[in-house]
Structures are given as C-alpha cells and as structure tokens.
Design a protein around this motif. Structure first.
Motif, PDB file in Angstrom:
ATOM      1  N   ASN A  23     -29.017   3.399  10.721  1.00  0.00           N
ATOM      2  CA  ASN A  23     -28.998   2.220  11.597  1.00  0.00           C
ATOM      3  C   ASN A  23     -29.735   2.489  12.920  1.00  0.00           C
ATOM      4  O   ASN A  23     -29.397   3.416  13.661  1.00  0.00           O
ATOM      5  CB  ASN A  23     -27.536   1.820  11.871  1.00  0.00           C
ATOM      6  CG  ASN A  23     -27.432   0.546  12.671  1.00  0.00           C
ATOM      7  OD1 ASN A  23     -27.522   0.570  13.891  1.00  0.00           O
ATOM      8  ND2 ASN A  23     -27.278  -0.567  11.992  1.00  0.00           N
ATOM      9  N   HIS A  74     -24.117  15.427   3.127  1.00  0.00           N
ATOM     10  CA  HIS A  74     -24.565  14.549   4.230  1.00  0.00           C
ATOM     11  C   HIS A  74     -24.641  15.325   5.543  1.00  0.00           C
ATOM     12  O   HIS A  74     -25.596  15.201   6.308  1.00  0.00           O
ATOM     13  CB  HIS A  74     -23.588  13.382   4.399  1.00  0.00           C
ATOM     14  CG  HIS A  74     -23.833  12.233   3.466  1.00  0.00           C
ATOM     15  ND1 HIS A  74     -25.049  11.587   3.367  1.00  0.00           N
ATOM     16  CD2 HIS A  74     -23.010  11.596   2.588  1.00  0.00           C
ATOM     17  CE1 HIS A  74     -24.956  10.605   2.475  1.00  0.00           C
ATOM     18  NE2 HIS A  74     -23.739  10.591   1.982  1.00  0.00           N
ATOM     19  N   ASP A 127     -20.638  -3.563   5.115  1.00  0.00           N
ATOM     20  CA  ASP A 127     -20.812  -4.250   3.821  1.00  0.00           C
ATOM     21  C   ASP A 127     -19.887  -5.465   3.705  1.00  0.00           C
ATOM     22  O   ASP A 127     -20.310  -6.538   3.262  1.00  0.00           O
ATOM     23  CB  ASP A 127     -20.554  -3.284   2.662  1.00  0.00           C
ATOM     24  CG  ASP A 127     -21.609  -2.186   2.571  1.00  0.00           C
ATOM     25  OD1 ASP A 127     -22.711  -2.378   3.128  1.00  0.00           O
ATOM     26  OD2 ASP A 127     -21.333  -1.138   1.969  1.00  0.00           O
ATOM     27  N   GLY A 142     -25.008   7.079   5.227  1.00  0.00           N
ATOM     28  CA  GLY A 142     -25.792   5.841   5.166  1.00  0.00           C
ATOM     29  C   GLY A 142     -25.960   5.104   6.485  1.00  0.00           C
ATOM     30  O   GLY A 142     -27.061   4.658   6.820  1.00  0.00           O
ATOM     31  N   VAL A 143     -24.893   4.987   7.276  1.00  0.00           N
ATOM     32  CA  VAL A 143     -24.962   4.207   8.521  1.00  0.00           C
ATOM     33  C   VAL A 143     -25.828   4.915   9.581  1.00  0.00           C
ATOM     34  O   VAL A 143     -26.301   4.279  10.531  1.00  0.00           O
ATOM     35  CB  VAL A 143     -23.536   3.891   9.048  1.00  0.00           C
ATOM     36  CG1 VAL A 143     -23.564   3.040  10.297  1.00  0.00           C
ATOM     37  CG2 VAL A 143     -22.711   3.198   7.967  1.00  0.00           C
ATOM     38  N   GLY A 186     -25.005  -3.609   4.479  1.00  0.00           N
ATOM     39  CA  GLY A 186     -25.245  -2.878   5.738  1.00  0.00           C
ATOM     40  C   GLY A 186     -26.652  -3.059   6.286  1.00  0.00           C
ATOM     41  O   GLY A 186     -26.841  -3.585   7.389  1.00  0.00           O
ATOM     42  N   PRO A 187     -27.677  -2.643   5.510  1.00  0.00           N
ATOM     43  CA  PRO A 187     -29.044  -2.781   6.018  1.00  0.00           C
ATOM     44  C   PRO A 187     -29.443  -4.241   6.248  1.00  0.00           C
ATOM     45  O   PRO A 187     -30.198  -4.539   7.172  1.00  0.00           O
ATOM     46  CB  PRO A 187     -29.909  -2.158   4.926  1.00  0.00           C
ATOM     47  CG  PRO A 187     -29.007  -1.536   3.942  1.00  0.00           C
ATOM     48  CD  PRO A 187     -27.604  -1.932   4.233  1.00  0.00           C
ATOM     49  N   THR A 239     -28.975   8.038   3.365  1.00  0.00           N
ATOM     50  CA  THR A 239     -28.195   7.544   2.228  1.00  0.00           C
ATOM     51  C   THR A 239     -28.190   8.627   1.138  1.00  0.00           C
ATOM     52  O   THR A 239     -28.829   9.676   1.286  1.00  0.00           O
ATOM     53  CB  THR A 239     -28.802   6.227   1.719  1.00  0.00           C
ATOM     54  OG1 THR A 239     -30.214   6.370   1.679  1.00  0.00           O
ATOM     55  CG2 THR A 239     -28.477   5.070   2.641  1.00  0.00           C
ATOM     56  N   ASP A 240     -27.478   8.357   0.062  1.00  0.00           N
ATOM     57  CA  ASP A 240     -27.266   9.380  -0.968  1.00  0.00           C
ATOM     58  C   ASP A 240     -28.582   9.866  -1.568  1.00  0.00           C
ATOM     59  O   ASP A 240     -29.484   9.073  -1.832  1.00  0.00           O
ATOM     60  CB  ASP A 240     -26.355   8.819  -2.064  1.00  0.00           C
ATOM     61  CG  ASP A 240     -24.956   8.568  -1.532  1.00  0.00           C
ATOM     62  OD1 ASP A 240     -24.650   9.051  -0.420  1.00  0.00           O
ATOM     63  OD2 ASP A 240     -24.175   7.906  -2.229  1.00  0.00           O
ATOM     64  N   HIS A 271     -19.733  16.142  -1.416  1.00  0.00           N
ATOM     65  CA  HIS A 271     -20.728  15.128  -1.038  1.00  0.00           C
ATOM     66  C   HIS A 271     -20.898  15.006   0.475  1.00  0.00           C
ATOM     67  O   HIS A 271     -22.028  14.884   0.980  1.00  0.00           O
ATOM     68  CB  HIS A 271     -20.290  13.786  -1.641  1.00  0.00           C
ATOM     69  CG  HIS A 271     -21.214  12.649  -1.373  1.00  0.00           C
ATOM     70  ND1 HIS A 271     -22.381  12.465  -2.069  1.00  0.00           N
ATOM     71  CD2 HIS A 271     -21.143  11.630  -0.486  1.00  0.00           C
ATOM     72  CE1 HIS A 271     -22.990  11.389  -1.617  1.00  0.00           C
ATOM     73  NE2 HIS A 271     -22.257  10.846  -0.657  1.00  0.00           N
ATOM     74  N   SER A 290     -20.535   6.912   6.307  1.00  0.00           N
ATOM     75  CA  SER A 290     -21.108   6.465   5.035  1.00  0.00           C
ATOM     76  C   SER A 290     -20.345   5.250   4.545  1.00  0.00           C
ATOM     77  O   SER A 290     -19.545   4.668   5.273  1.00  0.00           O
ATOM     78  CB  SER A 290     -21.042   7.614   4.023  1.00  0.00           C
ATOM     79  OG  SER A 290     -19.716   7.801   3.625  1.00  0.00           O
ATOM     80  N   GLY A 291     -20.565   4.888   3.273  1.00  0.00           N
ATOM     81  CA  GLY A 291     -19.862   3.743   2.709  1.00  0.00           C
ATOM     82  C   GLY A 291     -18.404   4.057   2.419  1.00  0.00           C
ATOM     83  O   GLY A 291     -17.553   3.177   2.444  1.00  0.00           O
ATOM     84  N   GLY A 292     -18.116   5.321   2.171  1.00  0.00           N
ATOM     85  CA  GLY A 292     -16.755   5.697   1.801  1.00  0.00           C
ATOM     86  C   GLY A 292     -15.990   6.430   2.895  1.00  0.00           C
ATOM     87  O   GLY A 292     -14.768   6.497   2.845  1.00  0.00           O
ATOM     88  N   GLY A 334     -19.545   2.108   7.006  1.00  0.00           N
ATOM     89  CA  GLY A 334     -20.455   1.435   6.064  1.00  0.00           C
ATOM     90  C   GLY A 334     -19.749   0.307   5.329  1.00  0.00           C
ATOM     91  O   GLY A 334     -20.324  -0.764   5.089  1.00  0.00           O
TER      92      GLY A 334
END
Ligand code: KG4
Ligand code: ZN
Length: 338
Positions: free
Chosen positions: A272, A115, A167, A268-269, A180-181, A299-300, A111, A136-138, A163
């Motif tokens: 920004n 990205h 969150d 994802g970030v 985040g957003p 994002t994904d 994954h 990212s978020g993870g 991320g």
C-alpha cells in the motif's frame, strides 16, 4: 547453497529458486484470483485443486528459468503453515516427496517468517535487529526481531487482520475481490472530506490492533452519505488513512519500546502506497529507516519461502519424512538460527 521454494498456503502458487551466492535465480507465480472472484473470497477446496493443477508445471518452469537441474539443488523449502490445510498439504506433499525422491533435505517454512524476511531479497536489505510490521490478509502483528527465529510478538490483531479489513470494507463498497488494492486505487481519487474515522485502540497503551469496528464505521458512513463515485472515493480515503495512521502510531510505539531504529514492513498490505509513504516520512523524522520488499514480494510468493528455507537448511535444520501442514502456528515458537 541452492534451494527450491514452494508456496501454496492460500490462493497463489509461488515457486522460486534461490542461491545464497548468486541470489534469486527464478520465480514463477500463478494467482487464483479469477477463480475465487465469483465467490467474493477464497474457496479452500477450489484453491487446493488449483494448486494440484499448477504446482508441477510451475516447478518445471522455475527450474528451467534458473538453469537448474535436480543435482544442482541442495534442498527444498515449502510453506508448512499457517494457512488453509488443503492448500498447504499440496505444497508439503510435493515438496517433501521431491526431496525424498531426489535425496535432498526438506524444510517446512513458516509463511509469516517468509514475509518477515522478504525485504532481505532486496539490495538494500535490513540488518538485525529491527521491528517488523507484518500486515497480510490473515495476520497483523508487530514483531521484535533480533535474528532469524528470534522473534517476540509485541502485538497482534484481536479481530480482523489489516488486509482482511481492507477486503471486507472493499466488499461493502461494492468492489470485487481481492478488494485491498482496489480500495487503495479508489482512495487515491479521494479528497479530504472532513470525516472523523476512529483510530482503534490508540487511546490506550499496548500494541494490539483491532480493525473490525472501522469496517462497521465505514458501513454506517456509506449508508449516511450520497451514493456517488466521488463520495465513495472520499470514504475509501478516510478508511485508508485511519488504517495507515493506526498502524503508524503502533509502529512508533514499538520502536520506542524496543529502542530500535529500523522498521520492516511486509505482507500484502505493505504494498500500500500510503502506508509506505507515511512510514518512510515517520522514520525520516525519527532518524531511522523503513525497509520493504519490492511490490511483487509483498504478497505471497515462492522467493520468500526459498530464502527463509535456505537460512534454516544452512543451519542444519530439516524435516523428517512425514508430510505435515500446520494451519495454526505461532511465530514465536520457531527455533532460532544461530
Ligand atoms: O500476504 P498476502 O498476499 O496473503 C496473506 O498471507 O494473507 O496478503 C494479501 C492481502 C489481501 O488482504 C489484500 O487485499 C492486501 O493484502 N493488499 C492490499 C494491497 N495489496 C494487497 N491492501 C491494501 N493496499 C494494497 N495496495
Ligand atoms: Zn501471505
């Protein structure tokens, strides 16, 4: 070569068809955001079930949009990891099974490699080598990238990913998931209010990150300040500035250490605005350049998986018949593509 890409590692079902001569032919995405909003975060079992519901109709749609029949495909790529095991297995089962039924090669994609390569879907694609900031978020990491699969992780988060910090802080501020957003939107209304937020781990050498202390600092600031909209916006801004500044300092260090002058930001970030603007300005002053994917591919999404999978299938790499998901998978263990 034409590849069907399937992304199901977390809470988005993303499907795409990528052709190495014609480019991206189609992409569809179903986000489960509404499903998980009531719980304030992703519920893994609900995520898996929703991927099961959506994956086949989305594949049909993506193939139709790309005017592509089974016979036109040269392979299938699906996200094999890292991610939620139940969610990963939905994509892996469907991807591997379709490949078997249609007699095509299949590839399980990392994954974060998806990205990392996503900016290459754009017209203004970066050339190798470069430094990549994956946020990212993870995961949060800085990677020295010398080619596809030639990755050296220079630094990563020792606790929360960037991320995740956005969150969790957003949740503290009473904002809905995914925060985040929403936090970024609130921060845009913030004024410089003289807060002195820390820039974690910038006072010592090294390229690792830590964001959990910033979250606590924000919680304490919220508790100490009046509870009105403008104050919350000011705090959101101070938090965002601290994260962005910290990331920029580490990027600058990584560029200096490698001697590279191209910086890629993805995950994802990287959507920004403050992060993009800050890094663009920094790269301008360093005589280099920053590259990032268009907003929807930060994002994904399935497009990045189709693209990354195609590179590996083209080099002759593929999976055996077993259906596998890999929830934990270090990026620097991937085989290189010559
Ligand atoms: O890459 P991604 O879609 O999923 C993972 O692989 O984790 O990243 C999602 C993360 C979430 O934590 C989300 O809040 C964050 O990216 N994010 C943002 C923004 N857009 C998404 N964080 C800050 N500012 C944004 N504009
Ligand atoms: Zn992701």
């Amino acid at each position: 070569m034409r590849v069907l890409g399937i992304e199901t590692s977390c809470d988005e079902t993303g499907i795409a068809v990528y052709d190495d001569e014609l480019g991206l032919l189609s992409h569809t995405l179903y986000s489960q955001v509404k499903l998980h909003a009531d719980y304030g975060g992703v519920v893994p079992e609900l995520a898996s079930r929703d991927h099961v519901r959506k994956i086949v109709p989305l594949i049909r749609q993506a193939l139709k949009d790309a005017n592509t029949e089974m016979a036109d495909l040269d392979g299938i790529a699906y996200t094999k990891g890292p991610g939620l095991i139940g969610a990963l297995l939905v994509g892996a089962c469907v991807g591997r099974s379709l490949a078997f039924a249609w007699d095509k090669p299949a590839i399980g994609v990392h994954h974060m490699e998806g990205h990392l390569l996503a900016p290459m879907l754009e017209d203004d694609a970066p050339e190798f080598p470069f430094v990549a900031l994956l946020v990212s978020g993870g995961h949060s990491m800085l990677v020295k990238v010398d080619g596809i699969g030639r990755y050296e992780v220079l630094g990563e988060s020792v606790d929360d990913a960037a991320g995740e910090a956005f969150d969790k802080t957003a949740k503290l501020m009473g904002l809905d998931y995914p925060g985040g957003p929403r936090l970024a939107k609130l921060a845009a209304k913030g004024l410089p209010a003289g807060y002195k937020f820390p820039r974690p781990m910038t006072d010592r050498p090294g390229l690792d990150f830590s964001f959990s202390g910033l979250k606590t600092f924000t919680a304490n600031t919220i508790a100490a300040e009046p509870d009105d909209e403008q104050t919350r916006a000011n705090i959101a801004r101070a938090f965002e500035e601290a994260v962005v500044d910290t990331l920029a300092i580490k990027c600058r260090r990584a560029l200096k250490q490698t001697g590279y002058n191209r910086l890629v930001i993805a995950g994802g970030v990287s959507a920004n605005t403050r992060l993009r603007e800050t890094l663009a300005e920094m790269m301008g002053s360093l005589g280099g350049k920053v590259f990032y994917p268009r907003g929807e591919f930060c994002t994904d999404n399935g497009a990045m998986i189709a693209f990354a999978g195609l590179q590996r299938l083209k080099a002759g790499q593929h999976e055996d018949l077993a259906v596998k998901g890999q929830p934990r998978w270090p990026l620097d263990t991937l085989p290189p593509v010559a």
